[in-house]
Design a protein around this motif. Structure first.
Motif, PDB file in Angstrom:
ATOM      1  N   TRP A 104       0.845  -1.188   0.000  1.00  0.00           N
ATOM      2  CA  TRP A 104       0.000   0.000   0.000  1.00  0.00           C
ATOM      3  C   TRP A 104       0.881   1.239   0.000  1.00  0.00           C
ATOM      4  CZ3 TRP A 104      -4.621   1.636  -1.161  1.00  0.00           C
ATOM      5  CH2 TRP A 104      -5.699   0.727  -1.186  1.00  0.00           C
ATOM      6  N   TYR A 105       1.163   1.741  -1.182  1.00  0.00           N
ATOM      7  CA  TYR A 105       1.840   3.019  -1.367  1.00  0.00           C
ATOM      8  C   TYR A 105       1.544   3.500  -2.784  1.00  0.00           C
ATOM      9  CZ  TYR A 105       5.395   0.018  -3.563  1.00  0.00           C
ATOM     10  OH  TYR A 105       6.046  -0.900  -4.341  1.00  0.00           O
ATOM     11  N   LEU A 106       1.752   4.768  -3.037  1.00  0.00           N
ATOM     12  CA  LEU A 106       1.447   5.388  -4.326  1.00  0.00           C
ATOM     13  C   LEU A 106       2.675   5.326  -5.226  1.00  0.00           C
ATOM     14  CD1 LEU A 106      -0.644   7.076  -5.964  1.00  0.00           C
ATOM     15  CD2 LEU A 106       0.367   9.106  -4.924  1.00  0.00           C
ATOM     16  N   ALA A 107       2.522   4.771  -6.428  1.00  0.00           N
ATOM     17  CA  ALA A 107       3.657   4.649  -7.351  1.00  0.00           C
ATOM     18  C   ALA A 107       3.173   4.766  -8.791  1.00  0.00           C
ATOM     19  CB  ALA A 107       4.387   3.329  -7.134  1.00  0.00           C
ATOM     20  N   VAL A 108       2.633   5.936  -9.123  1.00  0.00           N
ATOM     21  CA  VAL A 108       2.148   6.145 -10.486  1.00  0.00           C
ATOM     22  C   VAL A 108       2.794   7.382 -11.102  1.00  0.00           C
ATOM     23  CG1 VAL A 108      -0.079   4.992 -10.208  1.00  0.00           C
ATOM     24  CG2 VAL A 108       0.130   7.415  -9.639  1.00  0.00           C
ATOM     25  N   GLY A 109       3.084   7.264 -12.383  1.00  0.00           N
ATOM     26  CA  GLY A 109       3.485   8.402 -13.192  1.00  0.00           C
ATOM     27  C   GLY A 109       2.439   8.582 -14.278  1.00  0.00           C
ATOM     28  N   TYR A 110       2.772   9.337 -15.288  1.00  0.00           N
ATOM     29  CA  TYR A 110       1.792   9.628 -16.339  1.00  0.00           C
ATOM     30  C   TYR A 110       2.474   9.630 -17.694  1.00  0.00           C
ATOM     31  CZ  TYR A 110      -0.783  11.041 -12.261  1.00  0.00           C
ATOM     32  OH  TYR A 110      -1.376  11.028 -11.028  1.00  0.00           O
ATOM     33  N   PHE A 111       1.722   9.237 -18.719  1.00  0.00           N
ATOM     34  CA  PHE A 111       2.197   9.380 -20.086  1.00  0.00           C
ATOM     35  C   PHE A 111       1.028   9.795 -20.957  1.00  0.00           C
ATOM     36  CE2 PHE A 111       0.609   5.064 -19.930  1.00  0.00           C
ATOM     37  CZ  PHE A 111       0.081   4.823 -21.191  1.00  0.00           C
ATOM     38  N   ASN A 112       1.349  10.273 -22.144  1.00  0.00           N
ATOM     39  CA  ASN A 112       0.330  10.801 -23.049  1.00  0.00           C
ATOM     40  C   ASN A 112       0.393  10.099 -24.393  1.00  0.00           C
ATOM     41  OD1 ASN A 112      -0.759  13.496 -21.620  1.00  0.00           O
ATOM     42  ND2 ASN A 112       1.433  13.280 -21.229  1.00  0.00           N
ATOM     43  N   ILE A 113      -0.756   9.950 -25.008  1.00  0.00           N
ATOM     44  CA  ILE A 113      -0.879   9.403 -26.352  1.00  0.00           C
ATOM     45  C   ILE A 113      -1.453  10.515 -27.234  1.00  0.00           C
ATOM     46  CG2 ILE A 113      -1.975   7.673 -27.815  1.00  0.00           C
ATOM     47  CD1 ILE A 113       0.055   6.485 -25.906  1.00  0.00           C
ATOM     48  N   ILE A 114      -0.804  10.758 -28.367  1.00  0.00           N
ATOM     49  CA  ILE A 114      -1.215  11.848 -29.259  1.00  0.00           C
ATOM     50  C   ILE A 114      -1.534  11.288 -30.637  1.00  0.00           C
ATOM     51  CG2 ILE A 114      -0.482  14.001 -30.343  1.00  0.00           C
ATOM     52  CD1 ILE A 114       1.276  14.513 -27.891  1.00  0.00           C
ATOM     53  N   PHE A 115      -2.704  11.642 -31.157  1.00  0.00           N
ATOM     54  CA  PHE A 115      -3.178  11.193 -32.466  1.00  0.00           C
ATOM     55  C   PHE A 115      -3.580  12.389 -33.319  1.00  0.00           C
ATOM     56  CE2 PHE A 115      -4.838   7.343 -30.053  1.00  0.00           C
ATOM     57  CZ  PHE A 115      -3.898   6.463 -30.562  1.00  0.00           C
ATOM     58  N   PRO A 116      -3.592  12.216 -34.655  1.00  0.00           N
ATOM     59  CA  PRO A 116      -4.239  13.220 -35.509  1.00  0.00           C
ATOM     60  C   PRO A 116      -5.752  13.189 -35.270  1.00  0.00           C
ATOM     61  CG  PRO A 116      -2.805  11.756 -36.789  1.00  0.00           C
ATOM     62  CD  PRO A 116      -2.968  11.147 -35.431  1.00  0.00           C
ATOM     63  N   ASN A 117      -6.401  14.301 -35.539  1.00  0.00           N
ATOM     64  CA  ASN A 117      -7.860  14.333 -35.383  1.00  0.00           C
ATOM     65  C   ASN A 117      -8.559  14.339 -36.741  1.00  0.00           C
ATOM     66  OD1 ASN A 117     -10.277  14.455 -33.822  1.00  0.00           O
ATOM     67  ND2 ASN A 117     -10.543  16.547 -34.543  1.00  0.00           N
ATOM     68  N   PHE A 118      -8.147  13.446 -37.599  1.00  0.00           N
ATOM     69  CA  PHE A 118      -8.840  13.287 -38.882  1.00  0.00           C
ATOM     70  C   PHE A 118      -8.588  11.868 -39.369  1.00  0.00           C
ATOM     71  CE2 PHE A 118      -4.609  14.894 -39.803  1.00  0.00           C
ATOM     72  CZ  PHE A 118      -4.157  14.009 -40.777  1.00  0.00           C
ATOM     73  N   VAL A 119      -9.431  11.438 -40.269  1.00  0.00           N
ATOM     74  CA  VAL A 119      -9.280  10.116 -40.875  1.00  0.00           C
ATOM     75  C   VAL A 119      -8.941  10.306 -42.345  1.00  0.00           C
ATOM     76  CG1 VAL A 119     -10.405   7.933 -41.416  1.00  0.00           C
ATOM     77  CG2 VAL A 119     -10.945   9.115 -39.272  1.00  0.00           C
ATOM     78  N   PRO A 120      -7.765   9.860 -42.801  1.00  0.00           N
ATOM     79  CA  PRO A 120      -7.390  10.055 -44.210  1.00  0.00           C
ATOM     80  C   PRO A 120      -8.407   9.420 -45.158  1.00  0.00           C
ATOM     81  CG  PRO A 120      -5.520   9.300 -42.908  1.00  0.00           C
ATOM     82  CD  PRO A 120      -6.721   9.167 -42.040  1.00  0.00           C
ATOM     83  N   LYS A 121      -8.796  10.165 -46.150  1.00  0.00           N
ATOM     84  CA  LYS A 121      -9.778   9.650 -47.103  1.00  0.00           C
ATOM     85  C   LYS A 121      -9.180   8.579 -48.010  1.00  0.00           C
ATOM     86  CE  LYS A 121     -12.528  13.902 -47.207  1.00  0.00           C
ATOM     87  NZ  LYS A 121     -13.068  14.993 -48.048  1.00  0.00           N
ATOM     88  N   SER A 122      -7.858   8.558 -48.111  1.00  0.00           N
ATOM     89  CA  SER A 122      -7.210   7.577 -48.983  1.00  0.00           C
ATOM     90  C   SER A 122      -7.171   6.176 -48.384  1.00  0.00           C
ATOM     91  CB  SER A 122      -5.779   8.032 -49.282  1.00  0.00           C
ATOM     92  OG  SER A 122      -5.039   8.166 -48.078  1.00  0.00           O
ATOM     93  N   LEU A 123      -7.476   6.067 -47.097  1.00  0.00           N
ATOM     94  CA  LEU A 123      -7.459   4.767 -46.420  1.00  0.00           C
ATOM     95  C   LEU A 123      -8.841   4.445 -45.876  1.00  0.00           C
ATOM     96  CD1 LEU A 123      -4.175   5.152 -44.327  1.00  0.00           C
ATOM     97  CD2 LEU A 123      -4.436   3.872 -46.455  1.00  0.00           C
ATOM     98  N   ASP A 124      -9.154   3.151 -45.835  1.00  0.00           N
ATOM     99  CA  ASP A 124     -10.422   2.801 -45.202  1.00  0.00           C
ATOM    100  C   ASP A 124     -10.264   2.968 -43.697  1.00  0.00           C
ATOM    101  OD1 ASP A 124     -10.172  -0.102 -43.827  1.00  0.00           O
ATOM    102  OD2 ASP A 124      -8.893  -0.017 -45.602  1.00  0.00           O
TER     103      ASP A 124
END
Length: 531
Positions: free
Chosen positions: A357-377
């Protein structure tokens, strides 16, 4: 920033430095002293008091929790078991054993100043006292699962500086196999520990509760635990903080390099999307949850494996596609999501008698584009983004300077939390003075760093719960989360009892309801379409 009530500093104890334990041995009580605590033979020793300052990570959670209990954790488990196994005397004994093994559960918090907040633990004088205190922090109710969770999330705060953990049990009908259905709510402040601690505790709890030991034998185990720990000097009753467990920082050159790396990592956090908010006088958190049956879960896991990703990575991509389908605004700005990083594998070795019982967390981030390419399904785009999430997650966990990044992030979060707590208290007292405006005529522009949503991805919890250790108890459902601030939102994903569970905990009064509900429907549709 959450509004926080004034915390009145207490001065009942002497100040101590960080990670230094101070004990106050009181002479063993006489027979008269033990009235109400059992026979003199059960007396272990006089009370022993331990104290240490909260680390930066713990402080960042503590200051948020004051008043409204923001981030106070809960773990709900639904299970079938005979009424005999959940009798109060038996549950109380199990609860007492674990509170002795893990002293933070039975500790209190004392705040003297913003940089002087301490855990204080006082050992029980006897096994009967341990049982009595456990009983005071145990409650039986007649309520459904949803009623228990709603009360914890939206009602008056259950926990406090004086009560850092609590158990609630309820019986809610009879199952198909004829056994009563029970619900348990395990409650703990987040500055005590993290999800790893919470689930390990639940496994240990049910392993003891469902063991072949009689109630009397469990009470004897309470006595044995007390005697083992308190009949002689025990110097690390309170586990060390995260920051003191991390490997040493190194020389000055290493520290400078670490600070440069940390600064650059923060500059790369770019996100320009957020759910539209609305102002509300009262927060109300709801947790819509979907569980996929065992057959559907196996198909989902098989699909993810075939594409070389985990369900966790896929859920990041699910949220990305769900949001992209919802809005086409600001396509030039990426979508950023955050998640917790388990830091336990990076910590220094600890003594064998140390608590988990102790606190052992960090953080990370995930970054994506906010569009879907029309050339791909869209299916191809989805799996590409799931693989990107896997790569970003792996890179975060294996980054060579993860220890220094985690330490500096904890330091920064601690600094901010202390400043915000002081500001909130001064505003409450009417003494706050706004800072002087900057004299810099040309402030440096910086990219937005807004996160869309947080994801708590717990993985396969069936690997943590040793169901074979408690065959007379059948765990069938699990829900977890925490009390949120106004406008809070967090998506959970995990496998439990052979099922994949997805839930979205959010303040329904703090967001545009149509947008959130559309996003949630899009998430479930994307799961059906791609997984």
């Amino acid at each position: 920033m959450a509004q926080i009530a004034i915390a009145r500093p207490l001065s009942a104890f002497n100040e101590v430095s960080d990670n230094v334990y101070r004990s106050n041995f009181i002479s063993s009580p006489t027979v008269k002293d033990t009235i109400g605590f059992g026979s003199p033979s059960k007396v272990i020793s006089g009370n022993v008091r331990y104290e240490r300052l909260l680390g930066d990570s713990e402080q960042s959670y503590y200051f948020q929790s004051r008043g409204e209990g923001v981030n106070d954790m809960y773990l709900h488990l639904g299970f079938h078991a005979s009424a005999q196994l959940v009798q109060r005397t038996r549950v109380r004994a199990v609860w007492a054993i674990l509170r002795v093994r893990h002293p933070l559960l039975a500790s209190k918090v004392v705040m003297r100043d913003y940089d002087a907040v301490s855990f204080v633990y006082t050992s029980p004088r006897s096994s009967d006292e341990a049982l009595m205190i456990a009983d005071e922090n145990l409650e039986y109710r007649s309520a459904t699962k949803d009623e228990l969770i709603d009360s914890y999330l939206n009602g008056p705060r259950t926990l406090s500086d004086e009560r850092l953990s609590y158990l609630i049990l309820s019986q809610s009908g009879i199952s198909d196999n004829g056994l009563p259905n029970h619900d348990i709510l395990i409650c703990a402040t987040h500055f005590l520990g993290d999800g790893m601690a919470l689930h390990q505790f639940a496994n240990d709890f049910f392993s003891l509760l469902g063991s072949t030991k009689t109630d009397s034998e469990l009470e004897t185990e309470v006595h044995d635990e007390c005697r083992k720990r308190w009949s002689s000097s025990f110097n690390n009753a309170i586990p060390d903080s995260l920051e003191s467990r991390l490997p040493e920082e190194g020389n000055r050159l290493c520290r400078v390099a670490a600070e440069i790396d940390f600064k650059r990592s923060q500059e790369k956090l770019i996100g320009g999307h957020a759910f539209p908010r609305r102002s509300a006088t009262k927060r109300h958190t709801i947790v819509p949850t979907v569980a996929f049956d065992a057959q559907r879960t196996k198909a989902i896991l098989k699909s993810c494996k075939a594409h070389g990703v985990s369900v966790s990575a896929a859920l990041f991509a699910i949220c990305n596609i769900a949001w992209a389908r919802l809005t086409s605004d600001k396509p030039e700005l990426p979508v950023m999501m955050y998640s917790a990083l388990n830091l336990r594998p990076y910590l220094n070795a600890t003594p064998a008698n140390d608590s988990y019982w102790y606190l052992a967390v960090g953080y990370f981030n995930i970054i994506f584009p906010n569009f879907v390419p029309k050339s791909l399904d869209i299916a191809s785009t989805f799996w590409q983004r799931a693989k990107s999430a896997k790569e970003q997650s792996t890179r975060a966990g294996k980054y060579p300077m993860i220890v220094s990044r985690s330490r500096l992030m904890a330091r920064e979060r601690g600094r901010r939390s202390r400043a915000w707590a002081r500001e909130d208290d001064e505003k409450e007292r009417g003494t706050w003075v706004p800072p002087e405006p900057s004299n810099d005529p040309k402030p440096k522009p910086h990219a937005p760093s807004t996160a869309l949503i947080g994801l708590s991805l717990l993985g396969n919890l069936d690997g943590m719960y040793k169901h074979a250790n408690f065959v007379d108890i059948k765990l069938h459902s699990l829900t977890t989360g925490s009390r949120q601030r106004s406008g809070g939102m967090l998506l959970f994903g995990y496998t439990f009892a052979g099922k994949l569970w997805i839930s979205l905990g959010y303040d329904e009064n703090g967001f545009d309801q149509e947008v959130v509900q559309t996003f949630w429907r899009n998430c479930l549709t994307a799961i059906d379409n791609f997984l």
